[in-house]
Design an enzyme around this catalytic site. Structure first.
Site, PDB file in Angstrom:
ATOM      1  N   ASP A   1     -36.138   7.754  27.265  1.00  0.00           N
ATOM      2  CA  ASP A   1     -35.834   8.632  26.157  1.00  0.00           C
ATOM      3  C   ASP A   1     -34.470   8.379  25.767  1.00  0.00           C
ATOM      4  OD1 ASP A   1     -38.271   9.734  26.935  1.00  0.00           O
ATOM      5  OD2 ASP A   1     -37.184  11.119  28.186  1.00  0.00           O
TER       6      ASP A   1
ATOM      7  N   GLU B   1     -44.486  13.617  19.564  1.00  0.00           N
ATOM      8  CA  GLU B   1     -42.970  14.004  20.156  1.00  0.00           C
ATOM      9  C   GLU B   1     -41.937  12.993  19.950  1.00  0.00           C
ATOM     10  OE1 GLU B   1     -43.890  14.265  24.493  1.00  0.00           O
ATOM     11  OE2 GLU B   1     -43.728  11.938  24.906  1.00  0.00           O
TER      12      GLU B   1
END
Length: 329
Positions: free
Chosen positions: A16, A198
């Site tokens: 991420d 997401e």
């Protein structure tokens, strides 16, 4: 070797990833750590240099209560002269199946140098729903500050684990407007194993605003989708955004790179190229829950541009740098 001399991966065992190039010439890097227990920042004058840059811990999870477990996907932003880090955190370790209890939070630092200990908790970013929420990003456009994030709202789609929403912000920790749904998982490649939209990220270029996101399970099925809006449109109107019907970046079996996603964007050292920042694995045989497999590595690609002004992310490039980074680690 990639253009500009980059060699992947840039940083090992960091998922991420967010890389922000500041006006001081430094790249600031933050990402999920495998232990999910803290927030780190690294900085370097070069993208490649982030791999061996010292990691400075700016915040550690609480011992109990809110923000005490599973610290996910921090993003560092410089907004209105101050530093902010947005992240998701759970309130305890109780997880049932794929149900998590994350909420979104923000910390602030007024110091010119963010690698300091004076980060202040500004609390939870309230959206109006107390449901699973994560992966917030912010961007400024035409003197307005926007917040984009993923949240579960089963009245919108009962099967969905997370949809993407946008709102204008009153300040960097408070929403000014009600959430507006931009996309929910509905296409075949968005609902492999899990129904997920997401990890939003914003890229502005050629009169357009491109919003990329990630979809499906975090294995080899993970991939990137994209929404596109005109820069002069009403960004809070869902009709302003056009959804690409196919993934814009996905697994490369030929290059041995699987599940690329949860991306961000930065620029090259000379400012001439836009850079895609993302994570991916170099194997598919994952033992146990993919969430706890540490080998999602931070990687970059130089973005090409199509004749119609849209980004061409290409395919994930093969590993060249992993053995060198393992030695450093």
């Amino acid at each position: 070797m990639l253009e500009k001399g980059y060699k992947n991966p840039i940083v090992i065992q960091r998922a991420d990833p967010l890389i922000y190039k500041h006006t001081d010439g430094y790249y600031y890097f933050t990402a999920s750590v495998p232990e999910y227990d803290r927030i780190e920042i690294r900085r370097s004058k070069t993208l490649q240099g982030l791999g061996d840059a010292e990691a400075f811990t700016v915040w550690t999870k609480h011992d109990k209560g809110e923000m005490s477990n599973l610290i996910w996907a921090p993003e560092i932003h410089f907004i209105q002269g101050k530093w902010y880090i947005y992240f998701a955190a759970a309130s305890n370790g109780e997880v049932t199946g794929i149900t998590f209890n994350h909420r979104m939070y923000v910390i602030e630092n007024v110091n010119e140098d963010p690698l300091t200990n004076n980060w202040v908790e500004k609390g939870q970013v309230k959206t109006g729903w107390e449901t699973f929420a994560l992966d917030a990003t912010t961007f400024e456009h035409k003197d307005k500050l926007y917040y984009v994030w993923a949240q579960e709202e089963q009245e919108v789609e009962p099967e969905s684990h997370s949809n993407l929403y946008i709102a204008e912000m009153e300040n960097p920790w408070t929403l000014k407007t009600k959430p507006v749904l931009l996309t929910k998982p509905e296409l075949g490649w968005e609902i492999v194993r899990f129904w997920v939209n997401e990890g939003p990220a914003i890229l502005k270029k050629n009169g357009k605003i491109f919003l990329t996101y990630s979809a499906s399970a975090t294995d080899e099925n993970y991939c990137m989708g994209m929404l596109t809006a005109d820069e002069n449109s009403d960004l809070l109107n869902p009709a302003s955004w056009v959804k690409s019907q196919e993934p814009v970046f996905k697994t490369s079996w030929e290059n041995g790179q699987y599940g690329p996603g949860h991306n961000s964007f930065t620029i090259s050292e000379d400012g001439e190229e836009d850079i895609l920042v993302y994570h991916g694995r170099n194997y598919t045989e994952i033992v146990g829950d993919p969430l706890y497999d540490p080998n999602r590595h931070t990687r970059v690609e130089v973005i090409k541009w199509n004749e119609d002004g849209t980004p061409n992310f290409g395919v994930p490039s093969p590993d060249e740098n992993i053995e060198e980074l393992k030695k450093i680690k």
